[in-house]
Design a protein around this motif. Structure first.
Motif, short mmCIF file in Angstrom:
data_model
loop_
_atom_site.label_atom_id
_atom_site.label_comp_id
_atom_site.label_asym_id
_atom_site.label_seq_id
_atom_site.Cartn_x
_atom_site.Cartn_y
_atom_site.Cartn_z
N ARG A 507 0.82 -1.21 0.00
CA ARG A 507 0.00 0.00 0.00
C ARG A 507 0.86 1.26 0.00
O ARG A 507 0.51 2.27 -0.64
N ALA A 508 1.97 1.25 0.70
CA ALA A 508 2.82 2.45 0.79
C ALA A 508 3.34 2.83 -0.59
O ALA A 508 3.33 4.01 -0.99
N LEU A 509 3.82 1.84 -1.30
CA LEU A 509 4.34 2.13 -2.64
C LEU A 509 3.23 2.62 -3.56
O LEU A 509 3.45 3.47 -4.42
N LEU A 510 2.02 2.03 -3.42
CA LEU A 510 0.89 2.48 -4.25
C LEU A 510 0.57 3.94 -3.99
O LEU A 510 0.35 4.73 -4.92
N VAL A 511 0.56 4.32 -2.70
CA VAL A 511 0.22 5.70 -2.34
C VAL A 511 1.28 6.66 -2.87
O VAL A 511 1.00 7.71 -3.47
N ILE A 512 2.58 6.31 -2.65
CA ILE A 512 3.66 7.18 -3.10
C ILE A 512 3.64 7.31 -4.61
O ILE A 512 3.80 8.40 -5.18
N CYS A 533 8.82 7.75 -12.54
CA CYS A 533 9.14 7.06 -11.28
C CYS A 533 7.87 6.72 -10.53
O CYS A 533 7.74 5.66 -9.90
N GLY A 534 6.87 7.61 -10.61
CA GLY A 534 5.61 7.35 -9.94
C GLY A 534 4.91 6.13 -10.53
O GLY A 534 4.34 5.30 -9.81
N LEU A 535 4.93 6.02 -11.85
CA LEU A 535 4.31 4.84 -12.49
C LEU A 535 5.03 3.56 -12.09
O LEU A 535 4.40 2.51 -11.85
N ALA A 536 6.38 3.62 -12.02
CA ALA A 536 7.14 2.42 -11.66
C ALA A 536 6.81 1.99 -10.24
O ALA A 536 6.64 0.79 -9.95
N LEU A 537 6.71 2.98 -9.34
CA LEU A 537 6.39 2.65 -7.95
C LEU A 537 4.97 2.06 -7.85
O LEU A 537 4.70 1.16 -7.03
N THR A 538 4.07 2.60 -8.67
CA THR A 538 2.69 2.09 -8.63
C THR A 538 2.64 0.63 -9.07
O THR A 538 1.98 -0.22 -8.45
N VAL A 539 3.33 0.32 -10.20
CA VAL A 539 3.35 -1.08 -10.69
C VAL A 539 4.01 -1.99 -9.67
O VAL A 539 3.53 -3.10 -9.38
N GLY A 541 4.11 -1.58 -6.57
CA GLY A 541 3.21 -1.71 -5.43
C GLY A 541 2.16 -2.79 -5.66
O GLY A 541 1.75 -3.48 -4.71
N PHE A 542 1.73 -2.95 -6.90
CA PHE A 542 0.76 -4.01 -7.21
C PHE A 542 1.40 -5.41 -7.15
O PHE A 542 0.76 -6.39 -6.77
N PHE A 543 2.66 -5.59 -7.58
CA PHE A 543 3.33 -6.89 -7.66
C PHE A 543 4.59 -6.90 -6.80
O PHE A 543 5.72 -6.96 -7.29
#
Length: 618
Positions: A507-512, A533-539, A541-543
């Protein structure tokens, strides 16, 4: 057909059939049926040896009642040297018979569409056309063409003729016919069939113009026959020559006691002595080889009353006094040289036959057994009655010197066969009616049974072998499992932890990641680099990867754990033991199958009939 007939010689016929010979149809005339049959066989064999991929068949018109009979004989009697194996010929004959029977059971419309001739031509093309490049040569021999009915002749002229012209299987067919009487009906048949030229040959009368030895040893020129019968021919030739020499040198003095006695007899009694001078052993049975039954009985009864003229043989036959016999035979040769020559041939063969088989009851048995290349108890039981089998058993025990045992059973010796067949030639005696056809049918049945049994046993052997292989694999796996269980129980520390990979959500990575992407969209101070970088952190965060280590629970020592492992060990041991016993049983079954296959042999049973006998009977 205007060509005149000429005296028959085998070389002239062969010259038109072999190599560049252009003869298409040959006609052999004469009344010597046995000689005609033998010549047909020898001609066909010679052509088959000289030219590969040659098929031949001999059809007996006397046995033809319908077109189905003609096609059946064609299939049953088809032979070849190199074109196909005996098994293929047997399957061809079975296919024709099976197809004909199946069509007979169908409705009438189907029977009209597929006639026996259609089945024959189709099967012949399918079975044998692939065995050679182009169409094979076919020698079609028809015995007694003049004995065929008008309906069968019409069928030959039309349906068969058309089928041969349309089918590639018959493209190279050559024809050999035999007739007793060449009638206008036969001449019309040749014209309608389309023969431009039929070469005619006439068989000479037997014995006339030939020596006794030549007559006995005629038409035996195949390599196999020469090798097998050379010694027998030499012995026969020597005995016959000895008989002829003795008969011309002894008892010629009219003033001798034999001459004076002979001169005192009436013409009828002189004729009786002429007749009785040829067989060594005189009985009604032996005399019937020279004259009819009535004269044989009269001669024998008269001679039996003249007690001073003969001695009595242990069999009850009469042995004529030697000087009188020689004088009577010489007198007959002077009075009737042609008849004397014929009777000398018969007596020479008859005396040799009686020397080899002295019991009269054995003669018909020898004539029946000479057709066999091998025979056994089961085959004889299928052919003869209990009384006949008893006579055959006595024949075998009495004539052990003339019986040869081989792997396939028993057979008459070559000498016994040769003497018996020469006796059949001069006496006109034949095996039991239908015996050869029945033997051939039994052989075809046994061929089929062998093929089916061989297939079943091969499948059974394959299945048992696969079952044994599977059982052995199971035993190997169970033994490995048993050893591993015991080893793991004794050494639990040796169990290595196992890595288990999984994916979760952070969840933390998804939020960031989402916040960074949103900020880059809303603010001009944050560039595309931060958005990526935000997109990479979001992906991520999912996996988010997660690694866990799982270790098999070590069994802590104690009463319960020991009992469990012992129970498992006993269970596995019992299963392994059961599989091993099953494997032993399957191996015994496999050995039984191998033993049966060994008894069955690698090839189907050899033909029960002698090749020459089988072909002459065709």
């Amino acid at each position: 057909m205007r060509e005149k007939s000429i005296k028959y010689t085998r070389e002239q016929v062969l010259s038109g059939l072999i190599g560049k010979g252009n003869g298409r149809a040959f006609l052999l005339g004469g009344h010597n049926d046995s000689q005609q049959v033998e010549e047909l066989v020898q001609i066909c064999k010679h052509v088959a040896r000289k030219e590969g991929n040659t098929f031949w068949t001999i059809i007996d018109s006397g046995k033809i009642k319908s077109e189905k009979d003609w096609c059946s004989q064609f299939a049953r009697n088809l032979r070849t040297s190199t074109g196909a194996s005996p098994a293929q010929l047997a399957m061809f004959a079975l296919e024709i018979g099976k197809s004909s029977n199946n069509k007979a059971a169908d409705d009438k419309d189907a029977a009209i569409e597929d006639t026996p001739l259609d089945i024959l031509v189709t099967t012949l093309v399918n079975q044998f056309s692939e065995l050679a490049e182009g169409a094979p040569k076919l020698l079609l021999c028809i015995r007694g063409l003049d004995e065929l009915s008008e309906g069968i002749l019409s069928w030959l002229e039309n349906q068969l003729n058309q089928a041969m012209r349309n089918s590639s299987a018959f493209r190279n067919t050559r024809f050999i016919f035999t007739v007793k009487n060449l009638t206008e009906r036969i001449e019309n048949f040749f014209q309608k069939f389309g023969f431009e030229k039929v070469r005619r040959f006439e068989f000479p009368k037997p014995v006339q113009g030939k020596s006794v030895t030549d007559h006995l040893l005629t038409n035996v020129d195949s390599p196999k026959a020469k090798n097998a019968e050379q010694e027998s021919k030499r012995l026969i030739k020597e005995k016959i020559s000895s008989n002829l020499k003795r008969s011309t040198m002894e008892g010629t003095d009219k003033n001798s006691a034999a001459g004076k006695y002979f001169s005192s007899l009436s013409d009828e009694h002189k004729h009786f002595l002429h007749l009785a001078s040829y067989p060594t052993r005189i009985s009604r049975y032996t005399l019937e080889h020279f004259t009819d039954a009535r004269n044989s009985a009269l001669c024998f009864n008269w001679l039996k009353r003249q007690r001073d003229l003969y001695t009595l043989h242990s069999s009850g036959d009469l042995i004529l006094e030697q000087d009188l016999r020689a004088f009577a035979k010489t007198s007959h040769q002077a009075v009737s040289p042609e008849i004397a020559s014929e009777w000398e041939v018969v007596s020479s063969v008859l005396n040799l036959f009686f020397d080899a088989l002295p019991f009269q009851s054995d003669h018909s048995i020898a004539i029946n057994l000479q057709i066999f290349s091998c025979f056994g108890k089961n085959l004889l039981n299928s052919l003869f009655s209990s009384d006949e089998l008893s006579g055959i058993d006595q024949f075998i025990s009495r004539n052990a010197d003339h019986i040869i045992e081989n792997e396939s059973g028993m057979t008459l010796s070559d000498d016994a066969k040769l003497i018996t067949r020469r006796y059949m030639e001069v006496s006109g005696k034949l095996p039991l009616t239908g015996l050869e056809d029945r033997v051939r049918e039994l052989w075809l049945e046994d061929q089929s049974k062998y093929s089916k049994k061989r297939t079943v046993m091969d499948e059974e052997k394959s299945n048992i072998s696969k079952d044994i292989e599977n059982a052995l694999q199971q035993v190997t796996q169970l033994k490995e499992l048993k050893e591993n269980l015991l080893e793991n129980f004794k050494n639990p520390r040796r169990l290595r932890p196992e890595k288990v990979y999984s994916f979760t959500t952070s969840r933390a990575l998804l939020v960031i990641g989402i916040a960074t992407v949103a900020a880059s969209l809303l603010s001009d101070n944050i560039g595309s680099y931060h958005a990526a970088c935000g997109l990479a952190l979001t992906v991520l965060g999912f996996f988010w990867p997660n690694v866990e280590y799982k270790t098999a629970a070590a069994v802590v020592g104690g009463t319960n754990s020991n009992l469990a492992i012992e129970t498992q060990q006993r269970s596995l041991k019992h299963r392994i033991s059961s599989l091993c016993k099953r494997i032993e049983v399957m191996k015994r079954n496999l050995d039984d199958v191998d033993e049966q296959l060994l008894k069955l042999g690698d090839s189907p049973p050899l033909p029960y009939l002698e090749p020459s006998s089988e072909e002459e009977s065709s």
